[in-house]
Design an enzyme around this catalytic site. Structure first.
Site, PDB file in Angstrom:
ATOM      1  N   ALA A  48      15.826  23.899   5.741  1.00 48.16           N
ATOM      2  CA  ALA A  48      17.156  23.469   5.985  1.00 48.16           C
ATOM      3  C   ALA A  48      18.283  24.387   5.644  1.00 48.16           C
ATOM      4  O   ALA A  48      18.484  25.377   5.712  1.00 48.16           O
ATOM      5  CB  ALA A  48      17.324  22.181   6.310  1.00 48.16           C
ATOM      6  N   ARG A  49      19.179  23.627   4.470  1.00 50.58           N
ATOM      7  CA  ARG A  49      19.914  24.348   3.941  1.00 50.58           C
ATOM      8  C   ARG A  49      19.973  23.975   2.505  1.00 50.58           C
ATOM      9  O   ARG A  49      19.596  23.002   2.144  1.00 50.58           O
ATOM     10  CB  ARG A  49      21.274  23.932   4.529  1.00 50.58           C
ATOM     11  CG  ARG A  49      21.588  24.483   5.851  1.00 50.58           C
ATOM     12  CD  ARG A  49      21.928  26.181   5.462  1.00 50.58           C
ATOM     13  NE  ARG A  49      22.449  26.695   6.909  1.00 50.58           N
ATOM     14  CZ  ARG A  49      21.522  27.427   7.858  1.00 50.58           C
ATOM     15  NH1 ARG A  49      20.132  27.173   7.619  1.00 50.58           N
ATOM     16  NH2 ARG A  49      21.928  27.653   8.772  1.00 50.58           N
ATOM     17  N   ASP A  58      12.374  27.205   0.902  1.00 50.25           N
ATOM     18  CA  ASP A  58      13.081  28.473   1.713  1.00 50.25           C
ATOM     19  C   ASP A  58      14.316  28.642   1.513  1.00 50.25           C
ATOM     20  O   ASP A  58      14.765  29.947   1.882  1.00 50.25           O
ATOM     21  CB  ASP A  58      12.385  28.447   3.241  1.00 50.25           C
ATOM     22  CG  ASP A  58      12.472  29.876   3.933  1.00 50.25           C
ATOM     23  OD1 ASP A  58      12.032  30.747   3.297  1.00 50.25           O
ATOM     24  OD2 ASP A  58      12.978  29.783   4.888  1.00 50.25           O
ATOM     25  N   GLU A  64      22.206  31.594  -2.727  1.00 54.92           N
ATOM     26  CA  GLU A  64      21.314  32.773  -2.214  1.00 54.92           C
ATOM     27  C   GLU A  64      21.951  34.086  -2.155  1.00 54.92           C
ATOM     28  O   GLU A  64      22.869  34.118  -1.827  1.00 54.92           O
ATOM     29  CB  GLU A  64      21.026  32.402  -0.638  1.00 54.92           C
ATOM     30  CG  GLU A  64      19.916  30.952  -0.336  1.00 54.92           C
ATOM     31  CD  GLU A  64      19.744  30.918   0.903  1.00 54.92           C
ATOM     32  OE1 GLU A  64      19.845  31.803   1.645  1.00 54.92           O
ATOM     33  OE2 GLU A  64      18.952  29.812   0.951  1.00 54.92           O
ATOM     34  N   HIS A 120      14.290  32.652   2.175  1.00 55.89           N
ATOM     35  CA  HIS A 120      15.041  32.187   3.379  1.00 55.89           C
ATOM     36  C   HIS A 120      14.474  32.990   4.717  1.00 55.89           C
ATOM     37  O   HIS A 120      15.109  33.622   5.378  1.00 55.89           O
ATOM     38  CB  HIS A 120      16.497  32.254   3.337  1.00 55.89           C
ATOM     39  CG  HIS A 120      17.232  31.276   4.124  1.00 55.89           C
ATOM     40  ND1 HIS A 120      18.266  30.734   3.854  1.00 55.89           N
ATOM     41  CD2 HIS A 120      16.946  30.904   5.708  1.00 55.89           C
ATOM     42  CE1 HIS A 120      18.942  29.958   4.975  1.00 55.89           C
ATOM     43  NE2 HIS A 120      17.797  29.930   5.684  1.00 55.89           N
ATOM     44  N   SER A 146      11.659  31.522   6.784  1.00 59.62           N
ATOM     45  CA  SER A 146      10.706  30.812   7.524  1.00 59.62           C
ATOM     46  C   SER A 146      10.937  31.196   8.781  1.00 59.62           C
ATOM     47  O   SER A 146      10.282  30.780  10.007  1.00 59.62           O
ATOM     48  CB  SER A 146      10.651  29.315   7.209  1.00 59.62           C
ATOM     49  OG  SER A 146      12.121  28.816   7.301  1.00 59.62           O
TER      50      SER A 146
END
Length: 315
Positions: A227-228, A252, A257, A276, A278
């Protein structure tokens, strides 16, 4: 009618628009090629920066509808944006299939000890006796039983898993054995070997997985976040992983980031880090454009749009 389209895909959309539609293009920095003062519709692209968004808002005072391709819109709902009375729609659903497939990948990689098996292969080591597990009969808790959560449930149920979910408005859902309210999922942690975060980032979910919550997890549980990153207190998670409160995690998305090189998460043996990715798939662009074009037809005909965001709730 005039539209503002991202330069990345404007040519792919223009071919499907009515003849009386006028298009102006905007690049990733917010530079608009043309006059946008009377534009009604803005279709932004992925990784939209607030500065770009604000430049478009300033250039388009007549804007009525904004479509964002992302499912999460926390980066869009700035104070300046919320001053405008805009209809906001998002890309909920377009990433569901690739993300759900990735979640199954994480589940299998952990249960079948794939990192250890890859390592043994590289070492030319025929070692048997690894503690390989089945997914069958295990319980998966999906925090956020929305579109992505439901795609995950379809695939996990095919492996014979028991599926729990949480939702702001709980109701019986296909493939879920139980759906509880958004504030009730912690009661299910003691029964859940796997926990997937599939909720949007909102003021209510920021830091949701904190030190206190992680102490409620089973010691054999595995956390997956697609998600986040800000939904998880990263220092608390690191402590939980280092001290064995939980068995491991697949991440992920992280708070910062790209993940800083000095982060201890990189080297923890019970963590699987992916960049990140997915939601990546060649089909995502196709689904994104199809959703926008369907909504554009609905907009022109005065019909209800799909995926209208509740800006107060944040999704």
């Amino acid at each position: 009618m005039k539209l503002i389209l991202p330069v990345e895909i404007a040519h792919e959309i223009e071919a499907h628009l009515p003849e009386n539609t006028i298009v102006v293009r905007v690049d990733s920095e917010g530079n608009i090629n043309g006059d946008a003062t009377d534009a009604e519709v803005y279709f932004s692209w992925f990784y939209l920066k607030p500065t770009t968004l604000h430049r478009v808002l300033d250039a388009a005072p007549s804007l009525r509808w904004h479509h964002a391709p992302n499912a999460g819109v926390n980066h869009i709902l700035t104070p300046k944006y919320l001053e405008r009375d805009l209809i906001l729609t998002n890309g909920a659903g377009v990433h569901g299939i690739p993300i759900a497939e990735f979640v199954i990948t994480y589940l299998l990689a952990y249960s079948k000890r794939l990192p250890s098996l890859y390592k043994l292969q590289n070492e030319h080591n025929w070692q048997r006796g690894l503690p390989i597990q089945e997914l069958f009969g295990k319980t998966l808790l999906i925090i956020g039983a929305g579109g992505i959560g439901q795609e995950i449930a379809v695939r996990a149920k095919a492996f014979g898993m028991r599926i729990f979910g949480s939702s702001r408005h709980p109701e019986p859902l296909p493939n879920f054995d139980k759906v509880v309210r958004a504030n009730e999922w912690k009661q299910l942690l003691s029964e859940s070997e796997f926990v997937v975060i599939a909720a949007p980032l909102t003021p209510e979910t920021k830091g949701l997985i904190d030190l206190e919550t992680l102490r409620l997890f089973r010691p054999d549980s595995y956390l997956i976040n697609i998600a986040r990153g800000a939904i998880v207190d990263e220092s608390a998670l690191t402590k939980a992983l280092q001290e064995g409160w939980i068995a491991g995690a697949a991440l992920d998305t992280v708070f910062t980031e790209p993940l800083p090189a000095e982060s201890p998460l990189w080297t923890l043996p019970n963590v699987f880090i992916t960049p990140h990715c997915s939601g990546n798939s060649p089909r995502v662009k196709e689904r994104t454009i199809a959703l926008f074009l369907e909504n554009f037809t609905r907009y022109r005909q005065g019909q209800q749009l799909r995926n209208v965001v509740d800006k107060t709730a944040g999704y």
